[in-house]
Design an enzyme around this catalytic site. Structure first.
Site, PDB file in Angstrom:
ATOM      1  N   TYR A   1      11.315 -37.622  95.245  1.00  0.00           N
ATOM      2  CA  TYR A   1      10.095 -38.243  94.694  1.00  0.00           C
ATOM      3  C   TYR A   1      10.267 -38.520  93.195  1.00  0.00           C
ATOM      4  O   TYR A   1       9.429 -39.184  92.589  1.00  0.00           O
ATOM      5  CB  TYR A   1       8.848 -37.359  94.892  1.00  0.00           C
ATOM      6  CG  TYR A   1       8.492 -37.030  96.323  1.00  0.00           C
ATOM      7  CD1 TYR A   1       9.124 -37.656  97.400  1.00  0.00           C
ATOM      8  CD2 TYR A   1       7.511 -36.087  96.613  1.00  0.00           C
ATOM      9  CE1 TYR A   1       8.788 -37.333  98.714  1.00  0.00           C
ATOM     10  CE2 TYR A   1       7.173 -35.770  97.918  1.00  0.00           C
ATOM     11  CZ  TYR A   1       7.821 -36.383  98.968  1.00  0.00           C
ATOM     12  OH  TYR A   1       7.490 -36.055 100.257  1.00  0.00           O
TER      13      TYR A   1
ATOM     14  N   HIS B   1      14.851 -32.185 103.686  1.00  0.00           N
ATOM     15  CA  HIS B   1      13.946 -33.333 103.819  1.00  0.00           C
ATOM     16  C   HIS B   1      14.144 -34.119 105.122  1.00  0.00           C
ATOM     17  O   HIS B   1      13.192 -34.639 105.699  1.00  0.00           O
ATOM     18  CB  HIS B   1      14.143 -34.256 102.611  1.00  0.00           C
ATOM     19  CG  HIS B   1      12.931 -35.040 102.237  1.00  0.00           C
ATOM     20  ND1 HIS B   1      12.618 -35.345 100.946  1.00  0.00           N
ATOM     21  CD2 HIS B   1      11.939 -35.585 102.989  1.00  0.00           C
ATOM     22  CE1 HIS B   1      11.485 -36.045 100.915  1.00  0.00           C
ATOM     23  NE2 HIS B   1      11.066 -36.206 102.145  1.00  0.00           N
TER      24      HIS B   1
END
Ligand SMILES: NC(=O)c1ccc[n+]([C@@H]2O[C@H](COP(=O)([O-])OP(=O)(O)OC[C@H]3O[C@@H](n4cnc5c(N)ncnc54)[C@H](OP(=O)(O)O)[C@@H]3O)[C@@H](O)[C@H]2O)c1
Length: 285
Positions: free
Chosen positions: A48, A106
């Site tokens: 991010y 992730h």
């Protein structure tokens, strides 16, 4: 704030704040607002690119570190034992902390076993209070839960009324793995906020559709991490502990399940190729 207890005894707030797609410029202000209105769990990720801003906001808030449940995720570029270890320590630096409450892998691609072994060792060293995975569909989840030394405590997957993950949840319950819902609103795709069934239920309880959606998930024992850049919506999304959905309304929401992603399937080879390309594009320079 209501908490759930992971299988290792660690407590985690049932509602957290997600910072995906929040720019570097806005992230610090957003996390400060989220903490100010009462969130005590923040979900970020290496990919991010806003871990520094999350760390700055926590430091500036003055809230004791021990009162915040902090999650990050290891990006695929950093998979493999050594690279994962190094990247988690770097994330801690960016987040200005010497431990993390939860670290997830992730995506279920590339050398995730090597990466997971690094998380297990960091967990043993006391640097991580809990470890887990994200986007692991039941087959991948059963695999890693069976062949790892320490079963994942959490699996973060897309979960909202149009993709309810009823089967996946059964598998997680069987292995004692907590389901954490990403995109609890499905980012509003497919008209979720305007869905007439949800609108009608919301009116009945004098709540918003967003609140009904989150309440439905937490009544299922699922952790939610809604994202909003607006302070009033952050508050709205937290204000879900003063009503209880009746079973008849839950049944109506169950009927909305399309049993498919509002985004993409991680087991579609074309999507895997797309991820490979994204991993290349997101490579740290
Ligand atoms: N593990 C993964 O692969 C993965 C993937 C995706 C997401 N996540 C995590 O899950 C978190 C949440 O998912 P998400 O950000 O994709 O989507 P989401 O939370 O389902 O939806 C966010 C969208 O809903 C809007 N919104 C928020 N509250 C609202 C309200 N009360 N009324 C109306 N609209 C509202 C937001 O707009 P505004 O911001 O303009 O208010 C934004 O457009 C992420 O931030 C991230 O931490 C993880």
């Amino acid at each position: 704030m209501e908490q759930i207890t992971l299988y290792n005894g660690v407590e985690m707030p049932i509602v957290g704040y997600g910072v995906y797609q929040i720019s570097k410029e806005e992230c610090e202000r957003c996390v400060m607002d989220a903490l100010a209105v009462g969130y005590r769990s923040i979900d970020t990720a290496q990919s991010y690119f806003n871990e520094e801003q999350v760390g700055n906001a926590i430091a500036k808030s003055g809230i004791p570190r021990k009162d915040i449940f902090l999650t990050t995720k290891v990006w695929v570029e950093h998979y493999g034992y050594e690279k994962t270890k190094k990247s988690v320590l770097k994330s801690m630096q960016k987040l200005q902390t010497d431990y993390l409450d939860l670290v997830l892998l992730h995506q279920p691609f590339s050398d995730y076993y090597g990466a997971y072994r690094a998380l297990e060792d960091l967990y043993d060293e006391g640097k991580l209070r809990a470890i887990g995975v994200s986007n692991f569909y039941p087959d991948r989840l059963v695999d890693i839960a069976s062949f790892s030394r320490i079963k994942p405590m959490v699996n973060q997957i897309e979960t909202h009324p149009f993709n309810q993950q009823i089967e996946a949840k059964k598998w997680m319950d069987r292995y004692g793995i907590q389901l954490e819902a990403w995109a609890p609103f499905g980012e509003g795709r497919g008209g979720l906020f305007e869905n007439p069934v949800l609108v009608k239920i919301a009116k009945k309880y004098n709540k918003t559709t967003a609140q009904v959606i989150l309440r439905w998930n937490i009544q299922r024992g699922i952790v939610v991490i809604p994202k909003s850049i607006h302070k009033e919506r952050m508050e709205e999304n937290l204000n879900i502990f003063d009503f209880v959905l009746e079973q008849s309304d839950i049944n109506k929401i169950t009927e909305l399940d399309k049993k498919q992603s509002s985004f993409f399937s991680h087991s579609d080879p074309a999507v895997v190729e797309w991820f490979v390309q994204m991993i290349e594009e997101r490579k740290e320079k």
